[in-house]
Scaffold this active site. Structure first.
Site, short mmCIF file in Angstrom:
data_model
loop_
_atom_site.label_atom_id
_atom_site.label_comp_id
_atom_site.label_asym_id
_atom_site.label_seq_id
_atom_site.Cartn_x
_atom_site.Cartn_y
_atom_site.Cartn_z
N GLY A 365 0.59 -1.34 0.01
CA GLY A 365 -0.07 0.08 -0.13
C GLY A 365 0.83 1.33 0.24
O GLY A 365 2.06 1.24 0.29
N GLY A 367 0.60 5.45 1.42
CA GLY A 367 -0.22 6.29 2.46
C GLY A 367 0.60 7.76 2.34
O GLY A 367 1.30 8.02 1.76
N PHE A 369 2.48 9.17 4.41
CA PHE A 369 3.66 9.02 4.81
C PHE A 369 4.65 8.45 3.95
O PHE A 369 5.79 8.78 3.64
CB PHE A 369 3.84 7.93 6.12
CG PHE A 369 5.28 7.82 6.62
CD1 PHE A 369 5.82 8.85 7.57
CD2 PHE A 369 5.99 6.82 6.40
CE1 PHE A 369 7.26 8.69 8.01
CE2 PHE A 369 7.24 6.33 7.00
CZ PHE A 369 7.72 7.46 7.67
N VAL A 372 4.59 1.39 1.94
CA VAL A 372 4.24 0.04 2.94
C VAL A 372 4.57 -1.11 2.61
O VAL A 372 4.26 -1.54 1.34
CB VAL A 372 2.70 -0.02 3.51
CG1 VAL A 372 2.94 -0.91 4.67
CG2 VAL A 372 2.34 1.62 3.89
N LYS A 387 6.79 0.88 6.80
CA LYS A 387 6.65 2.12 6.14
C LYS A 387 7.74 2.68 5.86
O LYS A 387 8.62 2.89 6.82
CB LYS A 387 5.59 3.07 7.10
CG LYS A 387 4.00 2.69 7.06
CD LYS A 387 3.26 3.80 7.91
CE LYS A 387 1.95 3.52 7.67
NZ LYS A 387 1.07 4.63 8.28
N ASP A 484 -7.09 12.65 8.61
CA ASP A 484 -7.00 11.89 7.36
C ASP A 484 -7.84 10.43 7.58
O ASP A 484 -7.28 9.51 7.22
CB ASP A 484 -5.70 11.58 6.91
CG ASP A 484 -5.58 11.18 5.47
OD1 ASP A 484 -6.46 11.55 4.82
OD2 ASP A 484 -4.59 10.62 4.96
#
Length: 678
Positions: A365, A367, A369, A372, A387, A484
């Protein structure tokens, strides 16, 4: 002078030598009794457990099916053996419990008495009985007697009404059907259990059950086993229980425990023998006569006092310089000085190996940041999510924000932070791996493949998310605004429980302070109108995002989606509100469910979603109120038939360039913004 200095240096090690000769006395047998639970003195509650009216509840008491796990642990460790002897304690425990259900058709999963090397035993809900972590089977070590009310073939359960002895695994060493002694664990009646372990010539564990307080003659379970390898020195004792999509209630009303067979072991270190010849004694000095003798005596006494004093000052200065130098070395590690010390620090090499060099095949995934990755640590036999930050100043800022915030938070519906790494110019966070991925993936991609998320799980996710947001908004020392909240930031564990993650955009603030104005950050479709207009993040903007997520859960549609028939983009909140105004609210429920849902729950969820997504922030409920509504503890809010309208200044205070948006591919940010700003 010679005599004085000799006495000084001899005295330095003298006091430790004296104290080390004190007798070492091992703890004797332990015994305690709780006829009822009037307070939590000497007890610790974990997870969903609670104290109410003198009874300990181990799982949530709700009328709506949900997943839950909880534990109670006796605070003081119990000594079961001696380090320097072959003695192992026998033990006996007696407790009264009941297992009831608000919905007889819904049951599971049971409770267990456990002995554990740590006092933080809290595992996953469902068939894991609150003993084992669903993604880390070997993490929790335990010896337990389970009282299982649900058959789980994965753990070779014989039926849904049995007891069993478990050692570091939920596949029991031996089980017994309690119906053979006329006991129904799910009857709701008060049941008294006795667990006896005898560590004598014949080492055996026995379990007795009765509806009365009289101990039966015949045990329901007998296991001949030597537990000395598991009862090592000090251990903690307690209870755990769990449910999975049910309303089963596990109550503990009394508890006594005792060990026996240990004797007080008194040991003394070998005496510190000092022979007559081990210390040189100077011959007596002949006193000098006259003034010269007195003068020399005074000099001797002065030096005798000044010498030790000077030595002490020297030691103090040396210690001060050493500490100052050590602090200076720590300050050189500027980034590490900014990080909390709680989570474990991983090495870059360790994380690179676990992700196979951050290979693209390991990406699960993206994000706010960064990216991932799925990581497998061979040495630990565990799976985690890593992450990896963006290579920028903003990446470091978000890294520090997420680490400083989530490291201090503790809630069962938060993704657990396991550690961090700051090496090779990389900023990485290590999280507990969520086997079912994100809600976004399960709700849409898997549904498209013909596996729609069951209604039971959807409702439970809504409740869990409301619980954790209540915690962040109202129960933390400092209020946390997530900023978020969206389906891709909501992870699902092995039992499809919601776990909120991605705190890269979160902000801390004092409860009595006004929200600070900041650039709008978040994802289009989830942003409240006043947040788009003024850029002020408050708990009400989180409530709005939660409302959108709830509507997604109920409807199975994205916040900004195409019409079922046609190409026009539709705002989900507007679409559901339109059906509500026509009195056809239930038609908004995801058609892929094929009517396999509770109509009353669906109406409640849709109305809660609309009330949270009200354009007027003052009309939105608090997350505590939402949590109470979904649990049937408060009346639903009245939602107007027509969607309220708000008027803002024609001049937007923020440009689209200021807005962080994860728009879907092929969709125009301007077009989406136009829909959401209506």
């Amino acid at each position: 002078m010679k005599l004085s200095l000799s006495l000084f240096f001899i005295s330095l090690p003298f006091f430790p030598l004296v104290s080390s000769q004190q007798p070492q006395i091992a703890n004797e047998n332990t015994s305690f009794t709780f006829p009822s639970f009037t307070s939590l003195r000497n007890l610790t509650l974990l997870g969903d457990s609670y104290l109410r009216d003198g009874v300990i509840g181990l799982t949530k008491q709700v009328g709506v099916p949900s997943s839950s796990s909880g534990s109670i642990v006796f605070n003081n460790p119990i000594q079961f053996s001696h380090r320097d002897s072959n003695l192992t304690a026998s033990f006996s425990t007696c407790f009264s419990f009941s297992v009831n259900n608000l919905n007889p058709a819904s049951f599971g999963d049971g409770l267990a008495f456990f002995i554990s090397p740590d006092n933080q035993t809290l595992g996953s809900p469902g068939g894991y009985l609150g003993l084992v972590n669903a993604t880390q089977f070997t993490k929790n070590k335990f010896l337990a007697v389970e009282f299982d009310t649900r058959q789980d073939l994965h753990f070779d359960d014989p039926n849904e009404n049995h007891v069993g002895l478990d050692i570091d695994s939920l596949t029991s060493v031996k089980t017994a059907d309690v119906l053979t002694v006329g006991i129904d664990l799910k009857s709701g009646n008060l049941i008294t259990a006795w667990i006896d372990y005898k560590h004598g010539e014949k080492k055996v564990l026995e379990v007795f059950l009765s509806y009365s307080s009289s101990k039966p003659v015949i045990p329901v379970l007998v296991v001949e086993i030597d537990l000395s390898d598991y009862l090592r020195e000090f251990r903690y004792v307690g209870f755990s229980a769990s449910t999975e999509g049910s309303t089963e209630i596990h109550l503990l009303e009394s508890w006594s425990f005792s060990t026996f067979g240990l004797k007080a072991v008194r040991s003394r270190l070998p005496p510190h023998n000092v022979s007559d010849n081990s210390v040189v004694i100077s011959p007596p000095m002949i006193p000098a006569s006259g003034k010269d003798g007195d003068h020399h005596k005074r000099i001797g006494w002065g030096l005798g006092i000044a010498g030790p004093a000077f030595f002490c000052v020297f030691l103090g200065l040396f210690g001060y310089i050493s500490v100052k130098k050590w602090k200076g070395m720590r300050m050189d590690k500027s980034l590490k000085a900014e990080l909390v010390t709680g989570p474990r620090q991983f090495s870059y090499k360790e994380l690179k190996l676990a992700t196979k060099g951050f290979h693209a095949s390991k990406i699960v995934g993206h994000g706010a940041f960064g990216t991932v990755y799925k990581a497998f640590f061979m040495s630990l036999g565990t799976m985690s999510a890593v992450k990896r930050s963006k290579h920028s100043h903003e990446g470091k800022t978000e890294f520090l924000a997420e680490l400083s915030i989530i490291a201090c938070l503790r809630h069962k519906n938060l993704v657990q932070l396991q550690g961090w790494c700051a090496e090779k110019g990389e900023l990485l966070l290590v999280y507990e791996f969520m086997p079912n991925g994100s809600l976004d993936n399960v709700l849409y991609q898997e549904s498209e493949q013909g596996f729609p998320l069951k209604w039971l799980y959807r409702y439970n996710i809504a409740v869990g998310l409301a619980s954790v947001l209540t915690y962040l908004h109202q129960e933390c020392e400092q209020q946390v605004i997530h900023r978020d909240i969206k389906t891709s930031n909501i992870m699902l564990d092995a039992n499809f429980n919601a776990r909120l993650g991605d705190f890269g955009l979160a902000r801390l603030m004092d409860h009595d302070k006004s929200p600070v104005s900041t650039l709008t950050a978040g994802t289009m479709g989830y942003l409240a109108p006043e947040y788009l207009q003024y850029g002020k993040a408050t708990e009400k903007t989180d409530v709005f995002s939660y409302g959108v997520v709830i509507l997604e859960l109920a409807c199975g549609r994205r916040p900004i989606d195409k019409e079922i028939e046609g190409q026009r983009m539709v705002n989900l909140v507007d679409w559901v509100w339109g059906l509500h105004s026509l009195g056809r609210l239930v038609e908004a429920v995801d058609r892929r469910l094929n009517d396999e849902f509770s109509v009353e729950e669906a109406k409640m969820l849709l109305l809660v979603g609309l009330s949270c997504a009200n354009p007027d922030s003052s009309e939105r409920p608090t997350m505590r109120r939402v949590f109470q509504i979904l649990n049937g503890e408060a009346e639903p809010m009245v939602v107007p038939k027509m969607k309220p309208t708000l008027s803002f200044s024609n001049h937007l205070l923020l440009s689209l360039e200021d807005i962080v948006s994860d728009c879907e591919e092929g969709q125009s940010p301007e077009h989406i913004f136009e829909i959401n700003a209506v």
